[in-house]
Design an enzyme around this catalytic site. Structure first.
Site, short mmCIF file in Angstrom:
data_model
loop_
_atom_site.label_atom_id
_atom_site.label_comp_id
_atom_site.label_asym_id
_atom_site.label_seq_id
_atom_site.Cartn_x
_atom_site.Cartn_y
_atom_site.Cartn_z
N HIS B 206 30.77 -1.38 -2.38
CA HIS B 206 30.06 -1.11 -1.64
C HIS B 206 28.88 -1.83 -2.25
O HIS B 206 28.05 -1.05 -3.32
CB HIS B 206 29.67 0.34 -1.17
N CYS B 239 14.07 -2.72 3.76
CA CYS B 239 12.78 -4.03 4.95
C CYS B 239 13.33 -5.53 3.73
O CYS B 239 12.87 -4.98 2.64
CB CYS B 239 11.93 -3.75 5.04
#
Lengths: 299, 299
Positions: B206, B239
């Site tokens: 991950h 973001c």
């Protein structure tokens, strides 16, 4: 990986800025190149002697070379498309040049308006003159893992161009995935095939991060033995906010990975990040390199 | 690489959205999960049963599960922090769960307000109950390659937590580079060390792309034999325009690389890109995945 050291060829001031919409003042380009030298880059592509009609961003390369305070430990190659460009570059004080061929015939015709073979013929007298002058020549090959017009590009086509460039006197040959479509298995296989003809220590790799694959491709090529990697500070050459951004891999990201791998580059990462922020600001945006963004945010 | 097939665990609807500033309506989350299933993802993290005081973005996970039209060929795990979360998840119809530990004690204390060992003790009854119920449990380990508070994290600490989670009944264990600082050599060495204790086919990786290293790290782990990769559609979870963006690696970029490597994932890349554009629009921005940007620009 067995490389203790890797050379990063910084292509931001040429390949990067040439593909940015904005044209920067000479002073900014000079400062960029000088700061890159201070950050530890030892080969910095400083400009191109091409028609300003085609590439207005590089029209002032002669001026850049003249104003530049050159470090004795740094090489400053410039791109030349032909004998005239070579003469102009030499007149402006360049002592190292690069020529630019494609592995795809359609790309070659669209980009330089001649076939691959015709472009190679243009480079032959350049290489001969450079040899006489004691000037190093680097050979770029574009579209090595795919062409925007032809799609897949046969490995044999890349090998053939690499062999020609090496034979005519290019000291090293850079394999460029111009449209960034390559993935690590293909990159590795290509490098291996070319290295069967041109020694690995004369090969470099040049990846664009269009599909986010650049660093993975570089890793695969490092495992295959390459020790020269092209990169562009701040990912110059493709705005990250533009549609289909296709910038060069960011030098900061490459340097961060190599440092983590224990491979020496001579680069001062903090100074490099500063330089990336400087040039990104000059272009009115944030650095495209994620390492630059992350390290800047920590300050 | 010898894997013919790799399983991508899509973590966007949970790990991704949990780390976005905006909270989306239930309908949007349901549509996201359903579209991910249509795009070929077969394990989709659908939500978390945690305190809405701490993670308001996940407050409606029960509602999401209830409204979701579940495909029989897709698994929809949800995160649970403790027995109460497990009971809530089960009451909402979850038939697969995940628990979340850290490899760094300081991170554990700051994140879940208890030591690593205390957090493992919380998971023991969850795993026992899950076994009774025939419910699969996945174990996450965060900070496996670095901690924002402690810096370097010893490999032995990760191995110990992985062994504990596997021993108490976690069917698979996901090794998370939460702050994205890892590079391929470290990632490979860590995976190899953990795989000496927990079989490789029970391990997943991950990566976050904070320093641009995620795909290179994944490549190194694929070479080491891993066959489960976590990813987040559109790079949800950070973001790209924010300072120090630290999103998950984009599922589109991982899928593109695996397709290039000839490794089957079952994913329809075009549908996945559509899904990424859909959720990015819902968040009012462009997809963070470069593959998504590149393929969208070609349309």
């Amino acid at each position: 990986m067995t490389q203790a050291r890797v050379t990063i060829v910084e292509v931001g001031p040429r390949d990067g800025l040439q593909n940015e919409a904005a044209t920067l003042p000479v002073e900014t380009k000079v400062e960029l190149i000088e700061r890159l030298g201070e950050a530890g880059l030892r080969i910095i592509e400083a400009g191109a002697f091409v028609s300003p009609k085609w590439i207005p961003q590089m029209a002032d390369s002669g001026e850049v070379l003249k104003r530049l305070c050159r470090r004795p430990d740094v090489r400053y190659p410039v791109l030349v498309p032909n004998e005239r460009g070579y003469a102009d570059a030499r007149a402006a004080g360049a002592d190292e040049v690069a020529v630019f061929a494609a592995a795809s015939d359609t790309f070659s015709r669209r980009n330089v308006n001649c076939s691959i073979d015709e472009s190679l013929e243009r480079f032959r007298p350049v290489c001969a003159q450079a040899k006489t002058d004691g000037v190093r020549v680097r050979g770029y090959i574009s579209c090595v893992l795919g062409c925007p017009y032809e799609g897949a590009v046969p490995v044999a086509a890349v090998v053939r161009v690499a062999e020609s460039l090496a034979a005519m006197g290019c000291g090293d040959v850079s394999l460029g995935d111009t449209i960034g479509v390559g993935t690590p298995g293909a990159a590795r296989a290509l490098l291996k095939a070319v290295a069967a003809s041109v020694p690995m220590d004369r090969l470099g790799v040049h990846f664009h991060d269009t599909y986010g694959q650049a660093l993975a491709n570089i890793l695969a090529c490092l495992e295959e033995g390459v020790a020269t990697i092209d990169a562009s500070v701040s990912g110059l050459g493709g705005c990250p906010y533009a549609k289909g951004a296709s910038g060069n891999v960011g030098t900061e990201d490459v340097a961060y990975m190599l440092r983590g791998l224990g491979i020496e580059t001579g680069i001062d990462l903090d100074r490099l990040v500063d330089t990336g922020i400087f040039i990104a600001r000059a272009l009115g945006r944030a650095p495209a390199s994620k390492t630059a963004q992350a390290l800047a945010a920590k300050r």
